[in-house]
Design a protein around this motif. Structure first.
Motif, PDB file in Angstrom:
ATOM      1  N   PHE A  46       0.805  -1.211   0.000  1.00 11.21           N
ATOM      2  CA  PHE A  46       0.000   0.000   0.000  1.00 11.21           C
ATOM      3  C   PHE A  46       0.842   1.266   0.000  1.00 11.21           C
ATOM      4  N   ASP A  47       0.235   2.348  -0.433  1.00 12.84           N
ATOM      5  CA  ASP A  47       0.797   3.689  -0.333  1.00 12.84           C
ATOM      6  C   ASP A  47       0.492   4.172   1.091  1.00 12.84           C
ATOM      7  N   CYS A  48       1.507   4.304   1.913  1.00 11.16           N
ATOM      8  CA  CYS A  48       1.305   4.640   3.328  1.00 11.16           C
ATOM      9  C   CYS A  48       0.689   6.017   3.530  1.00 11.16           C
ATOM     10  N   SER A  49       1.001   6.959   2.687  1.00 17.88           N
ATOM     11  CA  SER A  49       0.399   8.283   2.807  1.00 17.88           C
ATOM     12  C   SER A  49      -1.104   8.216   2.547  1.00 17.88           C
ATOM     13  N   CYS A  50      -1.491   7.467   1.543  1.00 21.09           N
ATOM     14  CA  CYS A  50      -2.908   7.263   1.241  1.00 21.09           C
ATOM     15  C   CYS A  50      -3.599   6.537   2.394  1.00 21.09           C
ATOM     16  N   LEU A  51      -2.954   5.519   2.936  1.00 21.49           N
ATOM     17  CA  LEU A  51      -3.535   4.780   4.062  1.00 21.49           C
ATOM     18  C   LEU A  51      -3.734   5.676   5.276  1.00 21.49           C
ATOM     19  N   LYS A  52      -2.775   6.565   5.500  1.00 21.09           N
ATOM     20  CA  LYS A  52      -2.907   7.489   6.629  1.00 21.09           C
ATOM     21  C   LYS A  52      -4.152   8.352   6.461  1.00 21.09           C
ATOM     22  N   ASP A  53      -4.374   8.832   5.248  1.00 22.74           N
ATOM     23  CA  ASP A  53      -5.577   9.639   4.976  1.00 22.74           C
ATOM     24  C   ASP A  53      -6.846   8.816   5.185  1.00 22.74           C
ATOM     25  N   GLU A  54      -6.832   7.559   4.717  1.00 26.59           N
ATOM     26  CA  GLU A  54      -7.985   6.679   4.928  1.00 26.59           C
ATOM     27  C   GLU A  54      -8.198   6.412   6.411  1.00 26.59           C
ATOM     28  N   TYR A  55      -7.097   6.248   7.144  1.00 21.39           N
ATOM     29  CA  TYR A  55      -7.189   5.997   8.580  1.00 21.39           C
ATOM     30  C   TYR A  55      -7.912   7.153   9.263  1.00 21.39           C
ATOM     31  N   ILE A  56      -7.499   8.369   8.950  1.00 19.66           N
ATOM     32  CA  ILE A  56      -8.131   9.549   9.549  1.00 19.66           C
ATOM     33  C   ILE A  56      -9.612   9.602   9.177  1.00 19.66           C
ATOM     34  N   GLU A  57      -9.912   9.323   7.916  1.00 12.96           N
ATOM     35  CA  GLU A  57     -11.306   9.351   7.448  1.00 12.96           C
ATOM     36  C   GLU A  57     -12.168   8.322   8.187  1.00 12.96           C
ATOM     37  N   HIS A  58     -11.657   7.097   8.313  1.00 12.69           N
ATOM     38  CA  HIS A  58     -12.434   6.044   8.985  1.00 12.69           C
ATOM     39  C   HIS A  58     -12.487   6.257  10.498  1.00 12.69           C
ATOM     40  N   ARG A  59     -11.449   6.836  11.052  1.00 15.52           N
ATOM     41  CA  ARG A  59     -11.472   7.171  12.482  1.00 15.52           C
ATOM     42  C   ARG A  59     -12.627   8.151  12.729  1.00 15.52           C
ATOM     43  N   GLU A  60     -12.777   9.130  11.840  1.00 11.03           N
ATOM     44  CA  GLU A  60     -13.853  10.106  11.977  1.00 11.03           C
ATOM     45  C   GLU A  60     -15.217   9.424  11.865  1.00 11.03           C
ATOM     46  N   LYS A  61     -15.389   8.544  10.893  1.00  8.51           N
ATOM     47  CA  LYS A  61     -16.676   7.864  10.689  1.00  8.51           C
ATOM     48  C   LYS A  61     -17.026   6.943  11.855  1.00  8.51           C
ATOM     49  N   LEU A  62     -16.014   6.229  12.378  1.00  4.00           N
ATOM     50  CA  LEU A  62     -16.260   5.239  13.428  1.00  4.00           C
ATOM     51  C   LEU A  62     -16.288   5.853  14.820  1.00  4.00           C
ATOM     52  N   GLY A  63     -15.718   7.025  14.960  1.00  6.31           N
ATOM     53  CA  GLY A  63     -15.705   7.686  16.258  1.00  6.31           C
ATOM     54  C   GLY A  63     -14.479   7.332  17.083  1.00  6.31           C
ATOM     55  N   LEU A  64     -14.255   8.118  18.099  1.00  2.00           N
ATOM     56  CA  LEU A  64     -13.059   7.959  18.918  1.00  2.00           C
ATOM     57  C   LEU A  64     -13.091   6.726  19.813  1.00  2.00           C
ATOM     58  N   ASP A  65     -14.269   6.126  19.998  1.00  6.15           N
ATOM     59  CA  ASP A  65     -14.357   4.931  20.829  1.00  6.15           C
ATOM     60  C   ASP A  65     -13.943   3.665  20.084  1.00  6.15           C
ATOM     61  N   ALA A  66     -13.883   3.732  18.765  1.00 12.13           N
ATOM     62  CA  ALA A  66     -13.491   2.559  17.981  1.00 12.13           C
ATOM     63  C   ALA A  66     -12.011   2.258  18.208  1.00 12.13           C
ATOM     64  N   SER A  67     -11.690   0.986  18.304  1.00 12.55           N
ATOM     65  CA  SER A  67     -10.293   0.597  18.517  1.00 12.55           C
ATOM     66  C   SER A  67      -9.487   0.830  17.238  1.00 12.55           C
ATOM     67  N   PRO A  68      -8.176   1.060  17.376  1.00 13.18           N
ATOM     68  CA  PRO A  68      -7.339   1.209  16.184  1.00 13.18           C
ATOM     69  C   PRO A  68      -7.420  -0.011  15.252  1.00 13.18           C
ATOM     70  N   SER A  69      -7.550  -1.204  15.813  1.00 13.34           N
ATOM     71  CA  SER A  69      -7.637  -2.394  14.951  1.00 13.34           C
ATOM     72  C   SER A  69      -8.936  -2.410  14.151  1.00 13.34           C
ATOM     73  N   LEU A  70     -10.021  -1.899  14.731  1.00  9.46           N
ATOM     74  CA  LEU A  70     -11.276  -1.804  13.980  1.00  9.46           C
ATOM     75  C   LEU A  70     -11.122  -0.793  12.841  1.00  9.46           C
ATOM     76  N   VAL A  71     -10.503   0.330  13.119  1.00  8.85           N
ATOM     77  CA  VAL A  71     -10.286   1.340  12.074  1.00  8.85           C
ATOM     78  C   VAL A  71      -9.446   0.728  10.948  1.00  8.85           C
ATOM     79  N   ARG A  72      -8.391   0.009  11.303  1.00 10.66           N
ATOM     80  CA  ARG A  72      -7.508  -0.611  10.295  1.00 10.66           C
ATOM     81  C   ARG A  72      -8.252  -1.612   9.418  1.00 10.66           C
ATOM     82  N   SER A  73      -9.260  -2.257   9.963  1.00 15.30           N
ATOM     83  CA  SER A  73      -9.973  -3.287   9.206  1.00 15.30           C
ATOM     84  C   SER A  73     -10.730  -2.714   8.008  1.00 15.30           C
ATOM     85  N   TYR A  74     -10.912  -1.408   7.970  1.00 11.93           N
ATOM     86  CA  TYR A  74     -11.627  -0.756   6.872  1.00 11.93           C
ATOM     87  C   TYR A  74     -10.693  -0.210   5.790  1.00 11.93           C
TER      88      TYR A  74
END
Length: 160
Positions: A46-74
Protein backbone atom coordinates in the motif's frame (compact mmCIF):
# COMPACT_ATOMS: atom_id res chain seq x y z
CA UNK A 1 -14.09 15.28 16.82
CA UNK A 2 -11.65 18.18 17.06
CA UNK A 3 -9.12 16.03 15.21
CA UNK A 4 -11.20 16.01 12.09
CA UNK A 5 -12.45 19.58 12.19
CA UNK A 6 -8.89 20.87 11.91
CA UNK A 7 -7.66 18.73 9.01
CA UNK A 8 -7.41 21.79 6.79
CA UNK A 9 -4.88 23.28 9.21
CA UNK A 10 -2.01 20.80 9.25
CA UNK A 11 1.45 20.79 10.70
CA UNK A 12 4.21 18.54 9.38
CA UNK A 13 5.29 16.12 12.11
CA UNK A 14 7.82 13.62 10.87
CA UNK A 15 6.84 11.95 7.63
CA UNK A 16 3.14 12.84 7.62
CA UNK A 17 1.09 15.98 8.16
CA UNK A 18 -1.06 15.91 11.28
CA UNK A 19 -3.82 18.21 12.52
CA UNK A 20 -2.70 21.22 14.57
CA UNK A 21 -5.32 20.89 17.33
CA UNK A 22 -5.33 17.12 17.55
CA UNK A 23 -5.15 15.77 21.05
CA UNK A 24 -1.87 14.12 21.96
CA UNK A 25 -3.37 10.62 22.05
CA UNK A 26 -4.84 11.08 18.57
CA UNK A 27 -1.57 12.39 17.18
CA UNK A 28 0.25 9.46 18.79
CA UNK A 29 -2.26 7.01 17.28
CA UNK A 30 -1.81 8.40 13.78
CA UNK A 31 1.98 8.55 14.13
CA UNK A 32 2.04 4.92 15.35
CA UNK A 33 -0.10 3.83 12.42
CA UNK A 34 2.14 5.71 9.97
CA UNK A 35 5.27 4.19 11.52
CA UNK A 36 3.75 0.69 11.46
CA UNK A 37 2.95 1.15 7.78
CA UNK A 38 6.46 2.27 6.83
CA UNK A 39 8.32 -0.23 9.01
CA UNK A 40 6.06 -3.26 8.70
CA UNK A 41 4.88 -5.09 5.62
CA UNK A 42 2.04 -2.71 4.77
CA UNK A 43 4.35 -0.52 2.66
CA UNK A 44 4.92 -3.49 0.35
CA UNK A 45 1.23 -3.55 -0.55
CA UNK A 46 0.00 0.00 0.00
CA UNK A 47 0.80 3.69 -0.33
CA UNK A 48 1.30 4.64 3.33
CA UNK A 49 0.40 8.28 2.81
CA UNK A 50 -2.91 7.26 1.24
CA UNK A 51 -3.53 4.78 4.06
CA UNK A 52 -2.91 7.49 6.63
CA UNK A 53 -5.58 9.64 4.98
CA UNK A 54 -7.98 6.68 4.93
CA UNK A 55 -7.19 6.00 8.58
CA UNK A 56 -8.13 9.55 9.55
CA UNK A 57 -11.31 9.35 7.45
CA UNK A 58 -12.43 6.04 8.99
CA UNK A 59 -11.47 7.17 12.48
CA UNK A 60 -13.85 10.11 11.98
CA UNK A 61 -16.68 7.86 10.69
CA UNK A 62 -16.26 5.24 13.43
CA UNK A 63 -15.71 7.69 16.26
CA UNK A 64 -13.06 7.96 18.92
CA UNK A 65 -14.36 4.93 20.83
CA UNK A 66 -13.49 2.56 17.98
CA UNK A 67 -10.29 0.60 18.52
CA UNK A 68 -7.34 1.21 16.18
CA UNK A 69 -7.64 -2.39 14.95
CA UNK A 70 -11.28 -1.80 13.98
CA UNK A 71 -10.29 1.34 12.07
CA UNK A 72 -7.51 -0.61 10.30
CA UNK A 73 -9.97 -3.29 9.21
CA UNK A 74 -11.63 -0.76 6.87
CA UNK A 75 -8.44 0.33 5.12
CA UNK A 76 -6.70 -0.55 1.91
CA UNK A 77 -9.12 -0.89 -0.99
CA UNK A 78 -8.23 2.54 -2.40
CA UNK A 79 -4.52 2.68 -1.56
CA UNK A 80 -3.09 -0.40 -3.22
CA UNK A 81 0.40 -0.19 -4.63
CA UNK A 82 1.79 -3.59 -5.52
CA UNK A 83 5.24 -2.41 -6.65
CA UNK A 84 6.87 -3.29 -3.33
CA UNK A 85 5.41 -6.77 -3.02
CA UNK A 86 6.08 -7.50 -6.71
CA UNK A 87 9.76 -6.58 -6.28
CA UNK A 88 10.04 -8.72 -3.13
CA UNK A 89 8.29 -11.67 -4.80
CA UNK A 90 10.55 -11.44 -7.84
CA UNK A 91 13.65 -11.38 -5.64
CA UNK A 92 12.48 -14.37 -3.55
CA UNK A 93 11.51 -16.31 -6.66
CA UNK A 94 14.97 -15.85 -8.19
CA UNK A 95 16.59 -17.05 -4.95
CA UNK A 96 14.58 -20.30 -4.94
CA UNK A 97 15.36 -21.99 -8.26
CA UNK A 98 14.29 -25.40 -6.93
CA UNK A 99 10.68 -24.18 -6.81
CA UNK A 100 10.62 -22.92 -10.39
CA UNK A 101 8.71 -24.92 -13.01
CA UNK A 102 10.99 -27.10 -15.10
CA UNK A 103 11.92 -25.69 -18.47
CA UNK A 104 11.26 -22.05 -17.56
CA UNK A 105 13.90 -19.35 -17.59
CA UNK A 106 14.15 -18.04 -13.99
CA UNK A 107 14.27 -14.33 -14.96
CA UNK A 108 11.32 -14.60 -17.32
CA UNK A 109 9.21 -16.77 -15.03
CA UNK A 110 9.85 -14.76 -11.86
CA UNK A 111 9.14 -11.49 -13.62
CA UNK A 112 5.88 -12.90 -15.01
CA UNK A 113 4.89 -14.35 -11.62
CA UNK A 114 5.46 -11.14 -9.66
CA UNK A 115 3.88 -8.95 -12.35
CA UNK A 116 0.74 -11.13 -12.48
CA UNK A 117 0.42 -11.21 -8.70
CA UNK A 118 0.67 -7.41 -8.63
CA UNK A 119 -2.02 -7.15 -11.28
CA UNK A 120 -4.37 -9.51 -9.43
CA UNK A 121 -3.78 -7.71 -6.14
CA UNK A 122 -4.28 -4.20 -7.50
CA UNK A 123 -7.40 -5.12 -9.49
CA UNK A 124 -9.11 -6.82 -6.54
CA UNK A 125 -11.59 -4.37 -5.08
CA UNK A 126 -11.95 -6.06 -1.72
CA UNK A 127 -9.73 -6.21 1.33
CA UNK A 128 -6.78 -8.59 1.02
CA UNK A 129 -6.99 -11.64 3.25
CA UNK A 130 -4.17 -14.19 3.71
CA UNK A 131 -6.14 -16.95 1.96
CA UNK A 132 -6.78 -14.66 -0.99
CA UNK A 133 -3.08 -13.83 -1.21
CA UNK A 134 -2.32 -17.55 -1.49
CA UNK A 135 -4.93 -17.88 -4.26
CA UNK A 136 -3.42 -14.95 -6.14
CA UNK A 137 0.07 -16.44 -5.86
CA UNK A 138 -1.20 -19.78 -7.14
CA UNK A 139 -3.08 -18.13 -10.00
CA UNK A 140 -0.09 -15.96 -10.95
CA UNK A 141 2.19 -19.01 -10.93
CA UNK A 142 -0.15 -21.06 -13.09
CA UNK A 143 -0.71 -18.19 -15.54
CA UNK A 144 3.05 -17.99 -16.14
CA UNK A 145 3.66 -21.72 -16.10
CA UNK A 146 0.72 -22.78 -18.29
CA UNK A 147 -1.59 -20.02 -19.59
CA UNK A 148 -4.07 -22.53 -21.07
CA UNK A 149 -4.41 -24.36 -17.76
CA UNK A 150 -4.89 -20.98 -16.07
CA UNK A 151 -7.82 -20.21 -18.39
CA UNK A 152 -9.40 -23.60 -17.65
CA UNK A 153 -8.99 -23.30 -13.89
CA UNK A 154 -9.69 -19.62 -13.31
CA UNK A 155 -11.49 -18.42 -16.44
CA UNK A 156 -12.23 -14.77 -15.77
CA UNK A 157 -12.68 -15.24 -12.03
CA UNK A 158 -10.09 -12.55 -11.37
CA UNK A 159 -11.03 -10.33 -14.31
CA UNK A 160 -7.99 -11.05 -16.44
Amino acid sequence: MRLFMTLAMTLALGFFALPVKAETSQVDEIQKFSQDCREGKMHLYFDCSCLKDEYIEHREKLGLDASPSLVRSYLGANCKNGDGIAAQMNEKCLKQPAYLPKGHDPETFCSCYSRNFKSLFERWDGVMQPTLEVQFKSAARLKCQDPEAYKKVYGDRFGQ
